[in-house]
Design an enzyme around this catalytic site. Structure first.
Site, PDB file in Angstrom:
ATOM      1  N   GLN A 173       0.836  -1.200   0.000  1.00  9.17           N
ATOM      2  CA  GLN A 173       0.000   0.000   0.000  1.00  9.17           C
ATOM      3  C   GLN A 173       0.874   1.256   0.000  1.00  9.17           C
ATOM      4  O   GLN A 173       0.556   2.250  -0.676  1.00  9.17           O
ATOM      5  CB  GLN A 173      -0.925   0.003   1.215  1.00  9.17           C
ATOM      6  CG  GLN A 173      -1.929   1.145   1.236  1.00  9.17           C
ATOM      7  CD  GLN A 173      -2.946   1.060   0.105  1.00  9.17           C
ATOM      8  OE1 GLN A 173      -3.314  -0.038  -0.323  1.00  9.17           O
ATOM      9  NE2 GLN A 173      -3.375   2.211  -0.389  1.00  9.17           N
ATOM     10  N   ALA A 218      -5.180   5.491  -0.860  1.00 10.24           N
ATOM     11  CA  ALA A 218      -5.113   5.733   0.586  1.00 10.24           C
ATOM     12  C   ALA A 218      -3.683   5.615   1.090  1.00 10.24           C
ATOM     13  O   ALA A 218      -2.899   4.794   0.592  1.00 10.24           O
ATOM     14  CB  ALA A 218      -6.005   4.738   1.319  1.00 10.24           C
ATOM     15  N   SER A 278      -5.961   2.023   4.249  1.00  6.59           N
ATOM     16  CA  SER A 278      -6.678   1.329   3.180  1.00  6.59           C
ATOM     17  C   SER A 278      -7.414   0.109   3.710  1.00  6.59           C
ATOM     18  O   SER A 278      -6.852  -0.695   4.473  1.00  6.59           O
ATOM     19  CB  SER A 278      -5.709   0.893   2.082  1.00  6.59           C
ATOM     20  OG  SER A 278      -6.356   0.060   1.141  1.00  6.59           O
ATOM     21  N   HIS A 331      -8.083  -2.390   2.053  1.00  5.27           N
ATOM     22  CA  HIS A 331      -7.493  -3.581   1.447  1.00  5.27           C
ATOM     23  C   HIS A 331      -6.528  -4.276   2.401  1.00  5.27           C
ATOM     24  O   HIS A 331      -6.323  -5.486   2.306  1.00  5.27           O
ATOM     25  CB  HIS A 331      -6.761  -3.196   0.156  1.00  5.27           C
ATOM     26  CG  HIS A 331      -7.672  -2.840  -0.970  1.00  5.27           C
ATOM     27  ND1 HIS A 331      -8.430  -3.781  -1.641  1.00  5.27           N
ATOM     28  CD2 HIS A 331      -7.956  -1.641  -1.544  1.00  5.27           C
ATOM     29  CE1 HIS A 331      -9.146  -3.180  -2.593  1.00  5.27           C
ATOM     30  NE2 HIS A 331      -8.876  -1.883  -2.552  1.00  5.27           N
ATOM     31  N   ASP A 379     -11.661  -4.868  -5.330  1.00  3.66           N
ATOM     32  CA  ASP A 379     -11.990  -3.970  -6.435  1.00  3.66           C
ATOM     33  C   ASP A 379     -12.313  -4.778  -7.682  1.00  3.66           C
ATOM     34  O   ASP A 379     -11.609  -5.743  -8.006  1.00  3.66           O
ATOM     35  CB  ASP A 379     -10.812  -3.035  -6.752  1.00  3.66           C
ATOM     36  CG  ASP A 379     -10.515  -2.063  -5.634  1.00  3.66           C
ATOM     37  OD1 ASP A 379     -11.423  -1.801  -4.831  1.00  3.66           O
ATOM     38  OD2 ASP A 379      -9.367  -1.571  -5.576  1.00  3.66           O
ATOM     39  N   GLU A 403     -15.870   5.663  -5.926  1.00  3.54           N
ATOM     40  CA  GLU A 403     -15.260   4.429  -6.426  1.00  3.54           C
ATOM     41  C   GLU A 403     -16.322   3.348  -6.539  1.00  3.54           C
ATOM     42  O   GLU A 403     -16.499   2.534  -5.621  1.00  3.54           O
ATOM     43  CB  GLU A 403     -14.122   3.958  -5.510  1.00  3.54           C
ATOM     44  CG  GLU A 403     -12.920   4.891  -5.472  1.00  3.54           C
ATOM     45  CD  GLU A 403     -11.752   4.311  -4.694  1.00  3.54           C
ATOM     46  OE1 GLU A 403     -11.869   3.153  -4.215  1.00  3.54           O
ATOM     47  OE2 GLU A 403     -10.730   5.005  -4.566  1.00  3.54           O
ATOM     48  N   TRP A 461     -16.304   0.708  -8.012  1.00  4.26           N
ATOM     49  CA  TRP A 461     -15.702  -0.619  -8.125  1.00  4.26           C
ATOM     50  C   TRP A 461     -15.226  -1.190  -6.785  1.00  4.26           C
ATOM     51  O   TRP A 461     -14.851  -2.353  -6.710  1.00  4.26           O
ATOM     52  CB  TRP A 461     -14.496  -0.542  -9.062  1.00  4.26           C
ATOM     53  CG  TRP A 461     -13.450   0.457  -8.610  1.00  4.26           C
ATOM     54  CD1 TRP A 461     -12.478   0.286  -7.673  1.00  4.26           C
ATOM     55  CD2 TRP A 461     -13.317   1.797  -9.070  1.00  4.26           C
ATOM     56  NE1 TRP A 461     -11.744   1.425  -7.509  1.00  4.26           N
ATOM     57  CE2 TRP A 461     -12.224   2.383  -8.367  1.00  4.26           C
ATOM     58  CE3 TRP A 461     -13.994   2.580 -10.015  1.00  4.26           C
ATOM     59  CZ2 TRP A 461     -11.807   3.697  -8.574  1.00  4.26           C
ATOM     60  CZ3 TRP A 461     -13.568   3.884 -10.224  1.00  4.26           C
ATOM     61  CH2 TRP A 461     -12.493   4.436  -9.515  1.00  4.26           C
ATOM     62  N   HIS A 462     -15.243  -0.368  -5.727  1.00  8.58           N
ATOM     63  CA  HIS A 462     -14.687  -0.782  -4.436  1.00  8.58           C
ATOM     64  C   HIS A 462     -15.806  -1.293  -3.526  1.00  8.58           C
ATOM     65  O   HIS A 462     -16.703  -0.540  -3.139  1.00  8.58           O
ATOM     66  CB  HIS A 462     -13.971   0.405  -3.782  1.00  8.58           C
ATOM     67  CG  HIS A 462     -13.322   0.054  -2.470  1.00  8.58           C
ATOM     68  ND1 HIS A 462     -11.980  -0.238  -2.346  1.00  8.58           N
ATOM     69  CD2 HIS A 462     -13.835  -0.045  -1.212  1.00  8.58           C
ATOM     70  CE1 HIS A 462     -11.697  -0.484  -1.072  1.00  8.58           C
ATOM     71  NE2 HIS A 462     -12.815  -0.375  -0.369  1.00  8.58           N
TER      72      HIS A 462
END
Length: 369
Positions: A166, A186, A191, A193, A200, A244, A246-247
């Site tokens: 990240q 981020a 993040s 993730h 995503d 976003e 897609w997130h």
């Protein structure tokens, strides 16, 4: 003895007898008088005006009140105070970093798809992983989408990331834009993730995903599987991230439904739950055929453990909020899950079905116990 003396003694005895009779009659009359007075006084006593004017039910000490079958009994469970940093509902953003336990229960999306013969979507390579409990609802959502559209172009291009990776993405974006901060990537630690709770989407035709066309089905219905579209345009001022579509972030079915129905982002939802402490009014709502109860318990940061009230004999979840405490979710009318279920190995998992609810996905594991 002279006749005169006998008459005198006889006269004395007669007088004594008469006196005794008179005394006896006087005593008998006196007793009768008092007895009559006592009886008269008793019969004349009136009932209390308080008794007459008040509706007071007599108490039967032998009677028992049947227990309310719908009443939830709570007991105390000790939870590590540091656990407030972990769980499906942790808030991760620029103000609240994720503290990795370095023990995330991850699975390779690519390998899992191979093992389960899942061909309705792809991922970049076998290094792309996600938390184990997120994989099944994610696949169920994509499978249902494919069954409706016959569209197999979905591609996962973002999943779990290490803090180092990240950081690399963040620094690369700053270098490319020349800015001091990024509104697209981020900072490390900020993040979702890094938690393994987010992924995503892209697609293999135009290498872009905007949640329109066929994909609108996913964005409009992801809450049914426990996911939210984490960053939307109308919440940018709160999330501090750009739109976003897609997130996707996993939070669990009841919470995803409530946020969707009330148009709340995760920051707003965490604040809302904090207004519903255990010793106050709980947040109660229903979805489909299930009823839920949610409440907040602050963490005892000065102690190793925090006492968290939980329902006895009813299914519940405890999640930290990554801020100041714990969120307890009660699944009313549902029995507790077996403790081993959430950590069931996927090595012998059966072929995934197209179930549209998290509960149906759970049955996959229970059948293999």
């Amino acid at each position: 003895m002279s006749k005169k003396r006998i008459s005198k003694e006889k006269s004395i005895r007669h007088a004594k007898t008469t006196t005794e009779v008179i005394i006896s009659l006087v005593l008998l009359g006196t007793c009768g008088f008092f007895a009559k007075s006592a009886f008269t006084d008793v019969t004349k006593v009136e009932q209390s005006s308080f008794y007459d004017n008040k509706d007071i039910a007599s108490t039967d000490t032998t009677a028992t009140t049947p227990p309310d079958p719908n009443q939830i009994i709570y007991e105390t469970r000790l939870v590590e105070s540091k656990s407030k940093f972990y769980g499906d509902l942790i808030l991760i953003n620029r103000d609240h970093e994720y503290f990795s336990s370095h023990n995330e229960d991850l699975v390779s999306i690519y390998k899992m798809n191979l093992e389960n013969n899942c061909t309705c979507f792809t991922t970049v390579d076998e290094t792309y992983s996600i938390l184990k409990q997120v994989y099944v609802p994610m696949v169920n959502m994509i499978q249902d989408f494919y069954d409706q559209t016959n569209n197999d172009t979905l591609n996962i291009i973002g999943s779990y990331r290490t803090n180092d990776f990240q950081r690399q993405l963040y620094e690369n974006d700053l270098e490319n834009t020349g800015k001091d901060d990024s509104d697209r990537v981020a900072p490390p630690g900020c993040s979702e993730h890094e938690s393994g709770l987010a992924f995503d989407f892209s697609e293999t035709v135009n290498n872009d995903y905007d949640g329109t066309g066929d994909f609108k089905i996913i964005n409009d219905n992801c809450y049914k599987y426990g996911f939210i579209v984490r960053y939307t345009k109308d919440k940018e001022s709160i999330t501090k991230f750009r739109d976003e579509p897609w997130h996707f972030r996993y939070v669990g079915i009841p919470h995803a439904y409530y946020m969707h129905s009330k148009n709340l982002c995760l920051e707003e939802y965490i604040d809302l739950i904090r207004e519903h402490p255990y010793d106050g009014e709980h947040l109660e709502f229903s979805y489909d055929t299930s009823e839920y109860e949610v409440y907040f318990v602050p963490s005892d940061d000065g102690a190793e453990n925090t006492s968290v009230p939980v329902p006895n004999g009813v299914r519940y979840d405890i999640s930290g909020n990554n801020v100041d405490g714990f969120i307890v979710t009660v699944y009313k009318g549902q029995k507790p899950l077996v403790d081993e279920v959430p950590t069931k190995s996927f090595e012998e998992a059966p072929e995934l079905t197209s179930a549209s609810e998290e509960e149906e996905a759970q049955e996959i594991y229970e059948e293999n116990e």
